[in-house]
Design a protein around this motif. Structure first.
Motif, PDB file in Angstrom:
ATOM      1  N   LEU A   2       9.894   8.164  -4.359  1.00 45.23           N
ATOM      2  CA  LEU A   2       9.408   6.717  -3.949  1.00 45.23           C
ATOM      3  C   LEU A   2       9.800   6.418  -2.198  1.00 45.23           C
ATOM      4  O   LEU A   2       8.900   5.595  -1.745  1.00 45.23           O
ATOM      5  N   LEU A   5       6.665   7.390  -0.536  1.00 42.51           N
ATOM      6  CA  LEU A   5       5.659   6.117  -0.662  1.00 42.51           C
ATOM      7  C   LEU A   5       6.049   5.169   0.264  1.00 42.51           C
ATOM      8  O   LEU A   5       4.896   4.542   0.526  1.00 42.51           O
ATOM      9  N   LEU A   9       3.901   2.273   4.211  1.00 43.86           N
ATOM     10  CA  LEU A   9       4.215   0.858   4.154  1.00 43.86           C
ATOM     11  C   LEU A   9       5.135   0.229   5.143  1.00 43.86           C
ATOM     12  O   LEU A   9       4.729  -0.924   5.779  1.00 43.86           O
ATOM     13  N   LEU A  14       4.836  -3.550   6.545  1.00 49.44           N
ATOM     14  CA  LEU A  14       4.685  -4.432   5.332  1.00 49.44           C
ATOM     15  C   LEU A  14       6.180  -4.047   4.874  1.00 49.44           C
ATOM     16  O   LEU A  14       6.298  -2.915   3.959  1.00 49.44           O
ATOM     17  N   ILE A  16       9.085  -3.582   2.255  1.00 52.14           N
ATOM     18  CA  ILE A  16       9.365  -3.808   0.779  1.00 52.14           C
ATOM     19  C   ILE A  16      10.850  -4.583   0.518  1.00 52.14           C
ATOM     20  O   ILE A  16      11.682  -4.469   1.281  1.00 52.14           O
ATOM     21  N   GLY A  17      10.660  -5.747  -0.396  1.00 46.58           N
ATOM     22  CA  GLY A  17      11.641  -6.279  -0.764  1.00 46.58           C
ATOM     23  C   GLY A  17      11.712  -7.587   0.211  1.00 46.58           C
ATOM     24  O   GLY A  17      12.903  -8.187   0.327  1.00 46.58           O
ATOM     25  N   LEU A  19      10.156 -10.537   0.628  1.00 42.92           N
ATOM     26  CA  LEU A  19       8.889 -11.559   0.655  1.00 42.92           C
ATOM     27  C   LEU A  19       9.477 -12.720   0.900  1.00 42.92           C
ATOM     28  O   LEU A  19      10.686 -13.476   0.473  1.00 42.92           O
ATOM     29  N   VAL A  66       6.305  -9.598 -14.123  1.00 42.35           N
ATOM     30  CA  VAL A  66       6.971  -8.900 -12.883  1.00 42.35           C
ATOM     31  C   VAL A  66       7.558 -10.145 -11.951  1.00 42.35           C
ATOM     32  O   VAL A  66       8.621  -9.955 -11.391  1.00 42.35           O
ATOM     33  N   ARG A  70      11.120 -11.156 -10.548  1.00 43.93           N
ATOM     34  CA  ARG A  70      11.592 -10.914  -9.360  1.00 43.93           C
ATOM     35  C   ARG A  70      12.396 -12.052  -8.697  1.00 43.93           C
ATOM     36  O   ARG A  70      13.430 -12.277  -8.129  1.00 43.93           O
ATOM     37  N   ILE A  77      15.835  -6.606 -14.317  1.00 42.46           N
ATOM     38  CA  ILE A  77      14.873  -5.830 -14.186  1.00 42.46           C
ATOM     39  C   ILE A  77      14.075  -5.470 -15.828  1.00 42.46           C
ATOM     40  O   ILE A  77      13.174  -4.879 -15.899  1.00 42.46           O
ATOM     41  N   GLN A  80      10.367  -5.786 -15.723  1.00 41.91           N
ATOM     42  CA  GLN A  80       9.711  -4.601 -15.364  1.00 41.91           C
ATOM     43  C   GLN A  80       9.444  -3.546 -16.778  1.00 41.91           C
ATOM     44  O   GLN A  80       8.423  -3.002 -17.031  1.00 41.91           O
ATOM     45  N   THR A  81      10.771  -3.589 -17.564  1.00 47.83           N
ATOM     46  CA  THR A  81      10.796  -2.834 -18.668  1.00 47.83           C
ATOM     47  C   THR A  81       9.847  -3.560 -19.672  1.00 47.83           C
ATOM     48  O   THR A  81       8.925  -2.589 -20.156  1.00 47.83           O
ATOM     49  N   SER A  83       7.002  -4.905 -18.977  1.00 45.28           N
ATOM     50  CA  SER A  83       5.722  -4.761 -18.431  1.00 45.28           C
ATOM     51  C   SER A  83       5.315  -3.597 -18.780  1.00 45.28           C
ATOM     52  O   SER A  83       4.064  -3.122 -18.798  1.00 45.28           O
ATOM     53  N   LEU A  84       6.264  -2.522 -18.759  1.00 43.82           N
ATOM     54  CA  LEU A  84       5.857  -1.143 -19.240  1.00 43.82           C
ATOM     55  C   LEU A  84       5.426  -1.133 -20.572  1.00 43.82           C
ATOM     56  O   LEU A  84       4.134  -0.564 -21.006  1.00 43.82           O
TER      57      LEU A  84
END
Lengths: 121, 163
Positions: A2, A5, A9, A14, A16-17, A19, A66, A70, A77, A80-81, A83-84
């Motif tokens: 991760l 990845l 970004l 850009l 992450i986190g 926003l 999601v 957030r 969390i 996210q679970t 959405s899986l």
């Protein structure tokens, strides 16, 4: 993995986190996707396009899951679970729907949903 | 105040979703649909949930889009070119615009406009796994059952012969 990845970004500035948009922006995007899907469900007669529209609506729902998780006070969390689960169920729905479309095309030689009179109850 | 990255990603997502429904060739529609899914994955990255973004790319772009392309190849081309929309098109546009304007208008007066995230809060991805096993294990097993049943059902329907 991760972290690998996230390197490009960070290079694009850009972060992450970090926003700053209010929640309404994500809600509006999800609402726009929902409206596109509703338009497709109403206006289109091609069975494969109807499946496209259903997938777009499910995608809008997942974005809502999601985003709202957030933006909770203490980020959850659980969104996210769930959405899986939603993504997995969308995959099953697409598989069954496409099998039905192939079978209907074999039986009726058409994928116009108004011509599939044999499916009428 | 809105981030330019957010604006471009969301415009790409919605625009390619429209293009997926409106493209004349169904194959181009499938490609546009997968690009729209990629835009949604970018939105998930902006929302700090990279695991969902990876899952989205794997499942949606990797399997559903390819499945759709395979089905498009199984259906003969002149069949899906000939379908023309009628009055339903204006009806659909009216319904979509009405839904968007009313829900957007009423959501603008809620507290959603003033909700900002906590930038210091970061997700711990291992919590997803522990939640799947500890709290939602029954849902996980039911999801696996649904996947198995759908695969068996799709195979059975594909084997069914026209007698």
């Amino acid at each position: 993995m991760l972290y690998l990845l996230s390197v490009p970004l960070l290079w694009l500035n850009l972060r992450i986190g970090d926003l700053l948009e209010p929640l309404i922006n994500y809600f509006i995007v999800s609402l726009a996707l929902l409206c596109v899907g509703v338009y497709g469900l109403i206006a289109k007669r091609n069975a494969i396009r109807l499946l496209f529209a259903v997938e777009i609506i499910i995608n809008a729902a997942i974005i809502n899951f999601v985003a709202f998780a957030r933006y909770y006070d203490t980020p959850l969390i659980t969104g996210q679970t769930f959405s899986l689960f939603a993504i997995a169920l969308a995959a099953t729905e697409a598989a069954v729907g496409l099998a039905i479309i192939v079978q209907a095309f074999r039986l009726n030689n058409d994928i116009d949903v108004l011509e599939l009179k044999r499916l009428r109850g | 105040m809105t981030d330019i990255v957010f604006i471009s990603v969301s415009l790409l997502t919605v625009g390619f979703a429209i293009l997926a429904l409106e493209a004349r060739e169904l194959v181009y529609g499938a490609v546009a649909l997968s690009i729209s899914f990629l835009g949604a994955a970018a939105l998930f990255i902006l929302l700090d949930s990279i695991f969902i973004a990876i899952f989205q790319v794997l499942v949606y772009v990797g399997s559903i889009a390819i499945l759709i392309v395979f089905v498009i190849m199984l259906v003969r081309r002149e069949k899906w070119i000939s379908i023309k929309g009628g009055n339903e098109r204006t009806l659909g546009i009216i319904a979509a615009v009405l839904l968007f304007s009313t829900m957007g208008y009423f959501s603008l007066s809620t507290s959603l406009t003033s909700q900002y995230p906590d930038p210091s809060a970061l997700f711990n991805f291992t919590e997803i796994g522990s939640q799947l096993i500890n709290e939602y294990s029954i849902i996980l097993q039911l999801t696996g059952l649904a996947l198995a049943v759908s695969i068996v059902g799709a195979l059975t329907m594909a084997k069914f012969e026209n007698r």
